[in-house]
Design a protein around this motif. Sequence first.
Motif, PDB file in Angstrom:
ATOM      1  N   ARG A  65       0.836  -1.214   0.000  1.00 11.69           N
ATOM      2  CA  ARG A  65       0.000   0.000   0.000  1.00 11.69           C
ATOM      3  C   ARG A  65       0.864   1.254   0.000  1.00 11.69           C
ATOM      4  NH1 ARG A  65      -2.940  -3.104   3.646  1.00 11.69           N
ATOM      5  NH2 ARG A  65      -2.076  -1.979   5.433  1.00 11.69           N
ATOM      6  N   VAL A  66       1.916   1.259   0.795  1.00  7.64           N
ATOM      7  CA  VAL A  66       2.834   2.416   0.832  1.00  7.64           C
ATOM      8  C   VAL A  66       3.470   2.612  -0.533  1.00  7.64           C
ATOM      9  CG1 VAL A  66       5.016   3.247   1.804  1.00  7.64           C
ATOM     10  CG2 VAL A  66       3.286   2.248   3.310  1.00  7.64           C
ATOM     11  N   ARG A  67       3.925   1.532  -1.133  1.00  5.30           N
ATOM     12  CA  ARG A  67       4.562   1.617  -2.453  1.00  5.30           C
ATOM     13  C   ARG A  67       3.594   2.173  -3.489  1.00  5.30           C
ATOM     14  NH1 ARG A  67       6.828  -3.818  -5.261  1.00  5.30           N
ATOM     15  NH2 ARG A  67       4.607  -4.266  -5.312  1.00  5.30           N
ATOM     16  N   GLU A  68       2.367   1.690  -3.479  1.00  2.08           N
ATOM     17  CA  GLU A  68       1.381   2.164  -4.452  1.00  2.08           C
ATOM     18  C   GLU A  68       1.028   3.626  -4.234  1.00  2.08           C
ATOM     19  OE1 GLU A  68       0.362   0.725  -7.249  1.00  2.08           O
ATOM     20  OE2 GLU A  68       1.841  -0.784  -6.682  1.00  2.08           O
ATOM     21  N   SER A  69       0.931   4.057  -2.988  1.00  2.02           N
ATOM     22  CA  SER A  69       0.607   5.473  -2.746  1.00  2.02           C
ATOM     23  C   SER A  69       1.756   6.372  -3.198  1.00  2.02           C
ATOM     24  CB  SER A  69       0.272   5.708  -1.277  1.00  2.02           C
ATOM     25  OG  SER A  69       1.418   5.656  -0.479  1.00  2.02           O
ATOM     26  N   ARG A  70       2.978   5.922  -3.019  1.00  7.61           N
ATOM     27  CA  ARG A  70       4.125   6.722  -3.500  1.00  7.61           C
ATOM     28  C   ARG A  70       4.179   6.769  -5.010  1.00  7.61           C
ATOM     29  NH1 ARG A  70       8.495   4.662   0.954  1.00  7.61           N
ATOM     30  NH2 ARG A  70       7.740   6.009   2.612  1.00  7.61           N
ATOM     31  N   ARG A  71       3.826   5.666  -5.653  1.00  7.71           N
ATOM     32  CA  ARG A  71       3.809   5.656  -7.119  1.00  7.71           C
ATOM     33  C   ARG A  71       2.730   6.588  -7.661  1.00  7.71           C
ATOM     34  NH1 ARG A  71       4.589  -0.761  -8.612  1.00  7.71           N
ATOM     35  NH2 ARG A  71       6.825  -0.826  -8.221  1.00  7.71           N
ATOM     36  N   SER A  72       1.589   6.612  -6.994  1.00  5.42           N
ATOM     37  CA  SER A  72       0.508   7.475  -7.480  1.00  5.42           C
ATOM     38  C   SER A  72       0.788   8.949  -7.236  1.00  5.42           C
ATOM     39  CB  SER A  72      -0.817   7.073  -6.826  1.00  5.42           C
ATOM     40  OG  SER A  72      -0.795   7.336  -5.451  1.00  5.42           O
ATOM     41  N   GLU A  73       1.670   9.270  -6.293  1.00  5.86           N
ATOM     42  CA  GLU A  73       2.046  10.672  -6.039  1.00  5.86           C
ATOM     43  C   GLU A  73       2.952  11.216  -7.135  1.00  5.86           C
ATOM     44  OE1 GLU A  73       3.834  10.755  -2.197  1.00  5.86           O
ATOM     45  OE2 GLU A  73       1.934  10.364  -1.160  1.00  5.86           O
ATOM     46  N   ARG A  74       3.612  10.353  -7.854  1.00  4.91           N
ATOM     47  CA  ARG A  74       4.554  10.790  -8.892  1.00  4.91           C
ATOM     48  C   ARG A  74       3.856  11.295 -10.121  1.00  4.91           C
ATOM     49  NH1 ARG A  74       8.773   5.815  -8.595  1.00  4.91           N
ATOM     50  NH2 ARG A  74       9.280   6.085  -6.423  1.00  4.91           N
TER      51      ARG A  74
END
Length: 74
Positions: A65-74
């Motif tokens: 979940r953390v990884r996906e939220s960081r990817r979506s912030e980019r």
Amino acid sequence: MDLGQRERSILALERRGFSGPGAKERAIREELGLAPVRYYQLLNALLDDPRALAADPVTVNRLRRVRESRRSER
């Protein structure tokens, strides 16, 4: 096939909380003998490994979940 000792150690380190900046990187170097960059490469690959999900679903799902939220912030 089960996870190796290094993979289990990475997941165990991710379950811990760290106080202050640099504490996690210091633990990575001292306990695992890895450079932080290499550690995060291994961790990222581990998050896609079904064996890791079976071994520690709570930690793996949280990190996904953390990884996906960081990817979506980019």
